[in-house]
Enzyme design. Structure first.
Site, short mmCIF file in Angstrom:
data_model
loop_
_atom_site.label_atom_id
_atom_site.label_comp_id
_atom_site.label_asym_id
_atom_site.label_seq_id
_atom_site.Cartn_x
_atom_site.Cartn_y
_atom_site.Cartn_z
N LYS A 22 0.84 -1.20 0.00
CA LYS A 22 0.00 0.00 0.00
C LYS A 22 0.88 1.26 0.00
O LYS A 22 0.60 2.21 -0.73
CB LYS A 22 -0.90 0.00 1.25
CG LYS A 22 -1.50 1.33 1.58
CD LYS A 22 -2.25 1.33 2.89
CE LYS A 22 -1.45 1.58 4.14
NZ LYS A 22 -1.11 2.99 4.42
N ASN A 23 1.93 1.24 0.82
CA ASN A 23 2.74 2.46 0.96
C ASN A 23 3.64 2.73 -0.24
O ASN A 23 4.23 3.80 -0.34
CB ASN A 23 3.57 2.41 2.25
CG ASN A 23 2.71 2.67 3.48
OD1 ASN A 23 1.52 2.98 3.36
ND2 ASN A 23 3.29 2.54 4.65
N CYS A 120 -3.98 13.09 13.58
CA CYS A 120 -4.10 11.65 13.33
C CYS A 120 -3.97 10.92 14.65
O CYS A 120 -3.31 11.40 15.56
CB CYS A 120 -2.99 11.23 12.36
SG CYS A 120 -2.86 9.47 12.17
N ARG A 125 1.75 14.42 13.40
CA ARG A 125 2.13 14.18 12.00
C ARG A 125 2.04 15.42 11.11
O ARG A 125 1.19 15.49 10.22
CB ARG A 125 1.32 13.01 11.43
CG ARG A 125 1.46 11.77 12.26
CD ARG A 125 0.74 10.59 11.69
NE ARG A 125 1.49 9.94 10.63
CZ ARG A 125 1.12 8.80 10.07
NH1 ARG A 125 0.01 8.22 10.44
NH2 ARG A 125 1.84 8.25 9.13
N ASP A 313 5.87 0.46 11.89
CA ASP A 313 4.62 -0.19 11.45
C ASP A 313 4.54 -1.66 11.87
O ASP A 313 3.54 -2.31 11.60
CB ASP A 313 4.48 -0.07 9.92
CG ASP A 313 4.02 1.32 9.49
OD1 ASP A 313 3.71 2.15 10.37
OD2 ASP A 313 3.99 1.58 8.27
N ARG A 405 -8.10 -0.31 5.78
CA ARG A 405 -7.34 0.74 5.07
C ARG A 405 -6.08 0.15 4.43
O ARG A 405 -5.62 0.66 3.41
CB ARG A 405 -6.90 1.83 6.06
CG ARG A 405 -7.97 2.81 6.43
CD ARG A 405 -7.36 3.97 7.21
NE ARG A 405 -6.08 4.33 6.62
CZ ARG A 405 -5.00 4.68 7.31
NH1 ARG A 405 -5.02 4.73 8.62
NH2 ARG A 405 -3.88 4.99 6.69
C1 UD1 Z 1 5.05 6.76 6.37
C2 UD1 Z 1 4.17 5.54 6.21
C3 UD1 Z 1 3.72 5.05 7.58
C4 UD1 Z 1 4.92 4.81 8.47
C5 UD1 Z 1 5.83 6.03 8.51
C6 UD1 Z 1 7.13 5.79 9.26
C7 UD1 Z 1 3.10 5.93 4.07
C8 UD1 Z 1 1.86 6.27 3.34
N1 UD1 Z 1 3.02 5.93 5.41
O1 UD1 Z 1 4.27 7.76 6.99
O2 UD1 Z 1 2.99 3.84 7.38
O3 UD1 Z 1 4.47 4.55 9.79
O4 UD1 Z 1 6.18 6.44 7.18
O5 UD1 Z 1 7.80 4.70 8.72
O6 UD1 Z 1 4.14 5.66 3.48
N2 UD1 Z 1 7.45 14.61 10.35
C9 UD1 Z 1 7.58 15.94 10.59
N3 UD1 Z 1 7.34 16.83 9.58
C10 UD1 Z 1 6.98 16.42 8.32
C11 UD1 Z 1 6.85 15.03 8.09
C12 UD1 Z 1 7.09 14.15 9.12
O7 UD1 Z 1 7.91 16.35 11.71
O8 UD1 Z 1 6.78 17.27 7.44
C13 UD1 Z 1 7.70 13.65 11.44
C14 UD1 Z 1 6.47 12.82 11.82
O9 UD1 Z 1 5.65 13.49 12.73
C15 UD1 Z 1 7.10 11.57 12.41
C16 UD1 Z 1 8.38 11.41 11.57
O10 UD1 Z 1 8.64 12.69 10.99
O11 UD1 Z 1 7.46 11.77 13.73
C17 UD1 Z 1 8.31 10.38 10.50
O12 UD1 Z 1 7.13 10.58 9.74
P1 UD1 Z 1 7.05 10.21 8.20
O13 UD1 Z 1 8.21 9.36 7.81
O14 UD1 Z 1 6.81 11.46 7.44
O15 UD1 Z 1 5.74 9.33 8.16
P2 UD1 Z 1 4.76 9.28 6.97
O16 UD1 Z 1 5.52 9.51 5.72
O17 UD1 Z 1 3.57 10.08 7.25
#
Ligand code: UD1
Length: 431
Positions: A22-23, A120, A125, A313, A405
């Site tokens: 999915k990701n 979320c 996030r 995850d 999901r």
């Molecule tokens: C993706 C995955 C999710 C997985 C996560 C971590 C998808 C669709 N989802 O989520 O299943 O749990 O990676 O492996 O691929 N952060 C910030 N600012 C930003 C973006 C992120 O501070 O602009 C922080 C987040 O709050 C979190 C960390 O960075 O603490 C990692 O988040 P991120 O890797 O961005 O997770 P997702 O990409 O949302």
């Protein structure tokens, strides 16, 4: 709302097949925005988030054929015209990954309007790193009425510009979003401190097939040489490493003998090492892993990290296994705050888990008993199913829409290898 009814006690035996990730599928679908040609994706999982992304793209004017029911879950997307380059709140609020359309939309059309993702269940996030990166590439970002509006220089009439971007924090979708934006930027973009997840490499493989010039995907430094135009392509999505990992744990926790097929063991290194240190026998092939567990499980500590570390995850599912392990397991969650909502529910089933800050301590083994429990997020739901598979009696899991999901036909797959699990309520429609 659908529920699962699970009767514990059966070891899982046989072969279980892993679906596409999915990701990976979500960013690859978003990448189709970058071209007016057709993009064909194979091995797309039939899960709710994919349907949400289809609606998101269709609302912008894309033609999306999800190809349900066809072999290989083939999907075609053609964004010939994007009449309405807006990601609406009604869709974004149900799937945070909707922010993945921001980069490709602005790169293709010069203007993108994307609803800010809501809070979320597993932490705040934010998407500040996506915004910062686009600004570094010359975009102007404004906010109004809960929407972000991004424009390329010259009020949306010029291209994004190549830039040198160092991520303050490793972000998976942030890396993917900006990587897509950079493919059509003017000049070279260098990203540092990138996510190294296999999903980033999968996306880069598709973008390369579309004509993008990318070096270093899968490492912390990615270099992109922008091109004027991308074209259509055909791409097969990687197997889902989190689904594969969940099935490995299902085999292990039930004391079964399960062949987890159609997976990529190379993406599961950290989990495999931990399972082996728990005393679980794994036969690792090139595209399958056989898991066998009969005797008592040893405890081991885990600490979630970015890839190639132990995935956040898999944290909730591993905690279910830890309730059956001899001794004390500590589980430290370093990626997300507030990702221990399954603890309370596992304790209601008889587990002995305490949480202090980012660390959960699990004392095992505990005899789990059936209870009525509530799913709080996608992976927490899977953790509760694993616990229910070894609990005494019939567990009822509410709010399984969280699980729908991201897991394809989860209960059917488990039932085929001997689990007693059934769905009650409105069945998730398979179109
Ligand atoms: C993706 C995955 C999710 C997985 C996560 C971590 C998808 C669709 N989802 O989520 O299943 O749990 O990676 O492996 O691929 N952060 C910030 N600012 C930003 C973006 C992120 O501070 O602009 C922080 C987040 O709050 C979190 C960390 O960075 O603490 C990692 O988040 P991120 O890797 O961005 O997770 P997702 O990409 O949302």
């Amino acid at each position: 709302m659908d529920k699962f009814v699970v009767r514990g006690g059966n070891p899982l035996l046989g072969t279980i097949k892993v679906s596409g990730a999915k990701n990976s599928a979500l960013p690859c679908m978003a990448a189709a925005i970058l071209t007016e040609d057709e993009v064909i994706l194979e091995n797309i999982p039939q899960v709710r988030d994919i349907e949400t992304e289809r609606r998101l793209l269709a609302a912008m004017g894309a033609e999306v054929d999800l190809g349900y029911g066809r072999a290989q879950h083939r999907t075609s997307i053609r964004c010939a015209t994007l009449s309405d380059p807006v990601a609406k709140y009604e869709i974004v609020k149900t799937m945070r990954a909707s922010s993945l359309v921001l980069g490709p939309l602005i790169a293709r059309t010069g203007i993108a309007r994307v609803a800010m993702p809501g809070g979320c269940a597993i932490g705040g996030r934010p998407i500040d790193l996506h915004i910062k990166g686009l600004e570094a590439m010359g975009a102007t970002i404004t906010q109004d009425h809960g929407y972000l509006e991004a424009r390329t220089p010259n009020n949306g009439n010029s291209q994004l510009k190549g830039a040198h971007i160092v991520f303050d924090k490793i972000t998976v979708t942030g890396t993917e979003d900006l990587l897509m934006a950079a493919t059509l930027a003017d000049g070279e973009t260098i990203f540092e401190n990138c996510a190294r997840e296999p999903e980033v490499s999968d996306l880069a493989a598709l973008l390369t097939a579309m004509g993008a010039k990318i070096k270093g995907a899968g490492t912390s430094t990615i270099q992109v040489h922008g091109v004027a135009k991308l074209h259509g392509a055909r791409h097969r999505i990687n197997p889902d490493r989190i689904e594969a990992g969940t099935f490995l744990l299902a085999g292990a926790i039930t004391g079964g003998d399960l062949d987890v097929d159609c997976c990529n063991p190379a993406h599961l290194g950290a989990l495999i090492a931990k399972l082996e240190s728990c005393g679980i026998r794994l036969d690792v092939g090139t595209d399958h892993i056989r898991v066998r567990s009969g005797g008592s499980l040893k405890s081991t500590n885990i600490s979630t990290e970015e890839y190639p570390g132990f995935p956040t995850d898999m944290q909730a599912q591993f905690m279910a296994l830890a309730t059956q392990s001899e001794g004390t397991t500590t589980i430290t969650e370093n990626i997300f705050e507030n990702r221990f909502m399954h603890v309370q529910e596992l304790n209601r089933m008889g587990a002995n888990i305490t949480v202090e800050g980012r660390t959960a301590t699990v004392r095992g083994p505990s005899k789990l008993e059936s209870a009525a429990v509530m799913c709080s997020d996608l992976r927490a739901s899977a953790s509760l199913v694993l616990a229910a598979l070894v609990a005494d009696g019939e567990t009822i899991l509410d709010r399984v829409y969280h699980l729908d999901r991201g897991y394809e036909h989860f209960e059917e797959k488990l039932r085929n290898v001997g689990a007693q699990i059934r769905r009650m309520g409105d069945v998730f429609t398979k179109k």
